[in-house]
Design a protein around this motif. Structure first.
Motif, PDB file in Angstrom:
ATOM      1  N   GLU A 312       0.849  -1.224   0.201  1.00 38.96           N
ATOM      2  CA  GLU A 312       0.026  -0.056   0.026  1.00 38.96           C
ATOM      3  C   GLU A 312       0.956   1.351   0.066  1.00 38.96           C
ATOM      4  N   THR A 313       1.062   1.820  -1.182  1.00 37.47           N
ATOM      5  CA  THR A 313       1.875   3.015  -1.285  1.00 37.47           C
ATOM      6  C   THR A 313       1.576   3.951  -2.428  1.00 37.47           C
ATOM      7  N   ALA A 344       9.082  -5.627   0.819  1.00 36.00           N
ATOM      8  CA  ALA A 344       8.836  -4.137   0.669  1.00 36.00           C
ATOM      9  C   ALA A 344      10.130  -3.151   0.750  1.00 36.00           C
ATOM     10  N   ARG A 345      11.133  -4.007   0.056  1.00 38.26           N
ATOM     11  CA  ARG A 345      12.377  -3.067   0.512  1.00 38.26           C
ATOM     12  C   ARG A 345      13.083  -3.014  -1.184  1.00 38.26           C
ATOM     13  N   ALA A 394       8.016   5.994   4.640  1.00 44.01           N
ATOM     14  CA  ALA A 394       8.977   5.097   4.603  1.00 44.01           C
ATOM     15  C   ALA A 394      10.408   5.438   5.080  1.00 44.01           C
ATOM     16  N   ARG A 395      11.457   4.533   5.084  1.00 43.02           N
ATOM     17  CA  ARG A 395      12.633   4.876   5.657  1.00 43.02           C
ATOM     18  C   ARG A 395      13.743   4.511   4.499  1.00 43.02           C
ATOM     19  N   LEU A 396      14.525   5.681   4.353  1.00 39.90           N
ATOM     20  CA  LEU A 396      15.362   5.809   3.204  1.00 39.90           C
ATOM     21  C   LEU A 396      16.798   5.886   3.817  1.00 39.90           C
ATOM     22  N   LEU A 412       9.826   0.447   2.538  1.00 35.67           N
ATOM     23  CA  LEU A 412       8.391   1.012   2.363  1.00 35.67           C
ATOM     24  C   LEU A 412       7.351   0.615   3.639  1.00 35.67           C
ATOM     25  N   ALA A 413       7.783  -0.439   4.123  1.00 38.41           N
ATOM     26  CA  ALA A 413       7.232  -0.908   5.451  1.00 38.41           C
ATOM     27  C   ALA A 413       8.250  -1.037   6.691  1.00 38.41           C
TER      28      ALA A 413
END
Length: 417
Positions: A312-313, A344-345, A394-396, A412-413
Motif C-alpha cells: 500500500e503506497t 517491501a524493500r 518510509a525509511r530511506l 516501504l514498511a
C-alpha cells in the motif's frame, strides 16, 4: 532509567550536598574533637597537680610520701619530665612539672613531678585512658551521625532536584523536536520560576522562532524563484525547439533540460518543505512497478526481483524516489548499477567510490554532492528522494557496501522504532 544514571544531574547535586555535609561535619568534628581533647588534658593536668600538691604537703609535714606517690632521684625520671622539671622555678610556677606520656593504643599517662629535697622528687602518674576512650567514643558518634545524616540528605537532595530535572528534560526533548524539523515546538515558560533555566528556555524559544522565520523566508524565496524561472524557461524550451538541428542546438537543449530539471526539483523541495505533499495510497505490485520505472529511465541497470510484495503506497512517489536513486548511482557512481526488490524493500547499489562520510553522517544536503570523486551535480536528487520517503512514511537509508560502492535502501514498511 535516568533516575539510576550515576551521571545524572540529580546525583551530581546530591553528591555535592553530601560533600558539603561531610565538609561541615569534618570542620565541626575537628573543632569538637580538639576542644574535648584539650578539656581532657586540662582535667588530667589539674588532677595530677592536685595530687602532687597534696603529696608535697604530706611529705613536708611527715617526711614521708603517700603510698600512691613515688619518690625518685633525677636520674630515675623520664627524660621529658626531667627536662621540664629543670625548667621550673619554685618562685614563679611552684616548681611543678608535668608530662603527657602517649604510646598508642593503650598507653596514656599524665606525669607530675616536684622537687622536695636535694635529689628527692615526688612523682605522680595518673591514668588518662578514660579521657581517651571518651574522646574515641565521641569521634565514633560524630562519624555515625554524619553517616545517618547522609542517608537522609542524599535521597532528599536527589528528590529536591526533580523539578529542575523535569524542566531540563522537557527542554531537551523540545530541542530534539526542533532539530528533527518540528519548528512549531516550544519549551514555554514552565511555571512561575524565574531562574537560569527559564532564561535558557526563553532563549531557545526565541532561537526556534527566529530559525522558523528564516527557513520560511528561504522556502518562500526558493519557491518564488522557481516559479519566476518557470515561465521564461518554458519560453526558452519552446524557442529551442524551433532551432535547426545541429550540434549547438543539441547542447542548448541539453542545458535547458538540466535547467528545467533543477527548477522542477526546487519546486518539489519547496512543496515538501511546506508540508503540502500528501500520499495517495494504492495497492501496488512493487516488483513490477520498480522494473517498469527502471526500464523507462533508459539506463543500463540490472533489476532483480525476489519475493516482492503488494504494498500500500503512492506509486508516483515511489517512482520519483527510484528514478532519483538510479540517476544518482549512474551519475556519481560506477557500473554496474543494481536494483534489488525484496518484500517491501528496494535497494539501489553502484560500484563507485561510495557515499562520502559527510552524507552518511548527516544525510543528503541540498546543493552538495558530498565529494569531488562522486561527480558533479546540484545535489537535489537525494534530497527529493529523502523528502518523498518521509511523505510515504518510509525509511530511506544510505550506506557503503562492504565490497565497495554506494548502497541506498528504501523500506516501504519499516519496522517500528
Amino acid at each position: 532509567m535516568d533516575f539510576l544514571n550515576p551521571r545524572a544531574l540529580r546525583w551530581k547535586i546530591a553528591a555535592l550536598a553530601a560533600a558539603a555535609c561531610c565538609a561541615v561535619a569534618a570542620v565541626v568534628g575537628f573543632l569538637v574533637h580538639d576542644a574535648t581533647r584539650e578539656r581532657g588534658l586540662r582535667v588530667g593536668h589539674d588532677r595530677t597537680l592536685t595530687r602532687l600538691i597534696a603529696a608535697e604537703r604530706e611529705f613536708s609535714r611527715t617526711g614521708k610520701a603517700p603510698a600512691d606517690i613515688d619518690v625518685r632521684t633525677r636520674a630515675e625520671l623520664p627524660e621529658p619530665l626531667a627536662r621540664d622539671l629543670a625548667e621550673r622555678r619554685p618562685d614563679t610556677d611552684g616548681g611543678y612539672a608535668t608530662w603527657y606520656d602517649v604510646k598508642p593504643p593503650n598507653w596514656y599517662w599524665m606525669w607530675g613531678a616536684v622537687a622536695v629535697g636535694d635529689d628527692q622528687i615526688l612523682v605522680v602518674r595518673d591514668d588518662m585512658s578514660a579521657e581517651v576512650r571518651s574522646l574515641q567514643l565521641l569521634d565514633r558518634s560524630i562519624v555515625k551521625s554524619v553517616l545517618a545524616a547522609l542517608v537522609f540528605v542524599v535521597p532528599l537532595a536527589a528528590l529536591a532536584t526533580e523539578p529542575i530535572n523535569r524542566r531540563l528534560r522537557h527542554g531537551s526533548r523540545t530541542a530534539r523536536r526542533i532539530a528533527d524539523g518540528d519548528l512549531d515546538a516550544r519549551i514555554g515558560p514552565g511555571g512561575r520560576a524565574r531562574d537560569e533555566i527559564t532564561e535558557m528556555s526563553a532563549a531557545v524559544d526565541d532561537m526556534a522562532g527566529a530559525l522558523q522565520r528564516k527557513l520560511e523566508n528561504e522556502r518562500r524565496f526558493t519557491a518564488d524563484v522557481a516559479h519566476e524561472l518557470r515561465t521564461p524557461l518554458m519560453g526558452l524550451v519552446t524557442a529551442a525547439g524551433l532551432l535547426p538541428d545541429d550540434e549547438a542546438t543539441g547542447l542548448v537543449r541539453d542545458r535547458l533540460r538540466a535547467l528545467n530539471a533543477l527548477v522542477e526539483d526546487l519546486l518539489e523541495i519547496s512543496r515538501l518543505d511546506a508540508g503540502a505533499e500528501r500520499a495517495r495510497l494504492d495497492p501496488v505490485p512493487l516488483g513490477e512497478l520498480v522494473a517498469d520505472v527502471v526500464r523507462r529511465t533508459g539506463t543500463d541497470t540490472r533489476v532483480a526481483v525476489g519475493a516482492a510484495e503488494v504494498v500500500e503506497t503512492d506509486p508516483r512517489r515511489v517512482e520519483r524516489i527510484v528514478v532519483n536513486l538510479v540517476t544518482n548511482a549512474h551519475r556519481h557512481g560506477a557500473a554496474p548499477v543494481e536494483v534489488a526488490v525484496t518484500g517491501a524493500r528496494i535497494a539501489v547499489r553502484d560500484h563507485g567510490p561510495g557515499f562520502p562520510p559527510d552524507l552518511l553522517e548527516r544525510g543528503p544536503q541540498r546543493f552538495r554532492t558530498g565529494a569531488s570523486e562522486r561527480g558533479r551535480g546540484h545535489g537535489l536528487g537525494l534530497t527529493v528522494a529523502q523528502g518523498q520517503s518521509e511523505v510515504l512514511g518510509a525509511r530511506l537509508t544510505f550506506a557503503n557496501a562492504p565490497s565497495g560502492g554506494a548502497l541506498a535502501t528504501l523500506e516501504l514498511a519499516p519496522d517500528p522504532a
